[in-house]
Design a protein around this motif. Structure first.
Motif, mmCIF file in Angstrom:
data_model
loop_
_atom_site.group_PDB
_atom_site.id
_atom_site.type_symbol
_atom_site.label_atom_id
_atom_site.label_comp_id
_atom_site.label_asym_id
_atom_site.label_seq_id
_atom_site.Cartn_x
_atom_site.Cartn_y
_atom_site.Cartn_z
ATOM 1 N N CYS A 59 0.989 -1.332 0.118
ATOM 2 C CA CYS A 59 0.082 0.376 0.185
ATOM 3 C C CYS A 59 0.768 1.045 -0.231
ATOM 4 O O CYS A 59 0.230 2.627 0.183
ATOM 5 N N LEU A 60 2.029 1.241 -0.444
ATOM 6 C CA LEU A 60 3.606 2.089 0.246
ATOM 7 C C LEU A 60 3.244 3.461 -1.059
ATOM 8 O O LEU A 60 2.655 4.529 -0.627
ATOM 9 N N SER B 84 2.328 -8.008 8.417
ATOM 10 C CA SER B 84 3.567 -7.247 7.659
ATOM 11 C C SER B 84 4.123 -5.864 8.256
ATOM 12 O O SER B 84 3.688 -5.680 9.050
ATOM 13 N N HIS C 250 3.715 3.190 9.937
ATOM 14 C CA HIS C 250 5.549 2.995 10.528
ATOM 15 C C HIS C 250 6.294 4.363 10.017
ATOM 16 O O HIS C 250 7.370 3.934 11.208
ATOM 17 N N CYS D 214 -3.538 4.799 7.899
ATOM 18 C CA CYS D 214 -2.580 4.733 7.151
ATOM 19 C C CYS D 214 -1.796 3.610 7.421
ATOM 20 O O CYS D 214 -0.640 4.469 8.640
ATOM 21 N N GLY D 215 -1.350 1.946 7.562
ATOM 22 C CA GLY D 215 -0.272 1.981 6.964
ATOM 23 C C GLY D 215 1.039 2.512 7.019
ATOM 24 O O GLY D 215 2.416 2.249 8.274
ATOM 25 N N GLY D 216 1.455 2.997 6.247
ATOM 26 C CA GLY D 216 2.434 3.555 5.625
ATOM 27 C C GLY D 216 2.858 4.576 6.757
ATOM 28 O O GLY D 216 4.192 4.910 7.191
ATOM 29 N N GLU E 82 3.070 -2.991 7.196
ATOM 30 C CA GLU E 82 2.582 -2.026 7.725
ATOM 31 C C GLU E 82 2.011 -2.285 8.794
ATOM 32 O O GLU E 82 0.410 -1.298 9.608
ATOM 33 N N CYS F 86 -3.752 -0.770 7.497
ATOM 34 C CA CYS F 86 -3.080 -1.932 7.317
ATOM 35 C C CYS F 86 -4.017 -2.996 6.300
ATOM 36 O O CYS F 86 -5.044 -3.504 7.357
#
Ligand code: SF4
Lengths: 86, 370
Positions: A2-3, B347, B39, B34-36, B349, B62
């Motif tokens: 998803c990045l 993951s 992180h 947002c997993g990003g 994320e 995620c």
């Protein structure tokens, strides 16, 4: 997955089986991948795009691409994971 | 604790943080979905640099983590069938189902392959006309355009042995579900930059107005996040509840129109079960009737299995932001990225994996004060 990674378009072509599915080769920090450009109709060779799972979803400028890549490089394996080469 | 000089522009980070410290007079709880972003926040220790009352909660951002157990079980069941080539994004392979993961299927001789793009799966189907090629179509609005195009491409070029196992989720309904929860403490949201690059941010405007919450579209670079948090806190302090765009360099208000058109063509909005949260109405995407022939759930008719999570895993509370990974008894001991018991550890994320990767051990000071 998803990045989303920024890369530079180095060539544009269409696969023989479906000419309207616009694809190109994008360079991510030295790693090259075929990318579908159908959602970035205005992007051409030399332009930077944010790529999610093999699709360019938005065009960005070069400076922004460099900043984002620096962040991705800082997390180990992120680039490899996003490019599907774990 | 990370130091500011590790930032790309430490002077700018310092200036933004000083401003944040000056602006924040009351305690506020803010969620990123947002997993990003999770992180970056955990890795760069951004949550530890914020003024004492400003608390970041890591939401269900995620895609790997929120894919329901029952869907992972279906993937495992389909992948184990003879003649099937099961394809997936790499980070879904180690997600534990009730009885095992996709890596386990592969170890037992199943043909499970990682693809970079869903179009690679279509290509694989064309190259193997005597096999069934299934693609695990998971993710948020960021992967939906790619997965939609794979289905369209297979339909247009006639690839009958291709199908998709769809488990798509959408961000705005998750935000609404969090705000509707009676114990909700979240007062402002950072919206995921790349989700909005696809969808734009008009969907968030009625949410901000109805629930009186600021929503700031934010990138995932450290400076983006500090600025996004600052913009959110400023709105909260001023009593405003608007959608603002911190990530204007990649996001336009209406998003990417061609990508949205493809999503609308191939998918319809449907209820989805979120792992750890439960069913949220109209929170996901399913194949539109026109493309039902490409639906792996129909093609393989896998029975609903009785899905059960690992008893130690508190992923539901982690995903809702009510507990931190460090509150989990299994965190870092029985559960590590090498031996994940729950999806948030699989993951990069996921919140548990982000905490583990950053070496987080003790609860944050802010939590101890409560
Ligand atoms: S640390 Fe592991 S067991 Fe605990 S909540 Fe996270 S994924 Fe579940």
């Amino acid at each position: 997955m998803c990045l989303g990674i920024p890369g530079r378009i180095v060539s544009v072509q269409a696969p023989d089986e479906r000419p309207d599915l616009r694809t190109g080769v994008v360079d991510f920090d030295g790693v090259r991948r075929e990318v579908c450009l159908i959602y970035a109709p205005e992007a051409g060779v030399g332009d930077y795009v944010v790529v999610h799972v093999g699709f360019a979803i938005s065009q960005i400028d070069e400076q922004e691409a460099a900043r984002t890549l620096a962040v991705i490089r800082a997390s180990p394996d992120a680039l490899a994971t996003e490019l599907g080469t774990p | 604790m990370k130091y500011l000089d590790e930032y790309r522009d430490p002077a700018l980070a310092r200036r933004l943080l000083d401003e944040l410290h000056a602006v924040a007079t009351a305690p506020w709880t803010i969620m990123e979905v947002c997993g990003g972003q999770t992180h970056t926040i955990v890795r760069q220790g951004i949550d530890e640099l914020l003024p004492a009352g400003i608390r970041m909660i890591h939401g269900p951002g995620c895609p790997v983590c929120v894919t329901p157990l029952a869907m992972v079980d279906k993937a495992v069941a389909i992948a184990a069938q003879p003649g099937v080539i099961f394809t997936s994004y790499g980070d879904m392979l180690r997600v534990p189902g009730s009885t095992g993961d996709l890596v386990g299927v592969k170890a037992r001789g199943g043909d499970v392959r990682v693809v970079y793009s869903p179009l690679d799966a279509v290509r694989l189907a064309r190259a193997n006309p005597d096999r069934q090629v299934v693609f695990f179509a998971v993710g948020f609005e960021t992967t939906a355009p790619a997965n939609a195009m794979a289905v369209l491409h297979a339909a247009t070029t006639g690839v009958p042995n291709f199908s998709v196992l769809v488990s798509h989720v959408l961000v705005p309904p998750a935000i609404t579900a969090i705000l509707d929860a009676p114990d909700n403490e979240v007062r402002g949201f950072l919206a995921a930059g790349h989700v909005c690059a696809v969808m734009g941010f008009t969907e968030y405007e009625p949410i901000a107005a109805k629930y009186r919450v600021p929503i700031v579209v934010t990138g995932f670079e450290p400076l983006d996040l500090i600025e996004g948090i600052l913009m959110t806190v400023r709105q909260l302090e001023e009593g405003r509840a608007e959608v603002e765009n911190q990530y204007a360099r990649a996001v336009r208000r209406s998003g990417n129109g061609t990508a949205q058109a493809a999503i609308r063509r191939v998918f319809t909005i449907s209820a989805r079960t979120w792992r750890g949260i439960g069913e949220i109405p109209a929170s996901g995407l399913a194949l539109a009737p026109e493309f039902a022939a490409f639906d792996a759930e129909r093609r393989f008719a896998v029975a609903e299995l009785n899905a059960s999570e690992h008893p130690a895993c508190i992923a539901g509370q982690i995903l809702r932001g009510t507990r931190l990974p460090t509150d989990c008894a299994a965190y870092g001991t029985a559960c590590t990225p090498r031996t994940p018991l729950g999806a948030p550890m699989v993951s990069a994320e996921g919140t548990c994996a982000a905490f583990y990767g950053a070496g987080r051990r003790a609860p944050l000071p802010v939590l101890e004060e409560r």
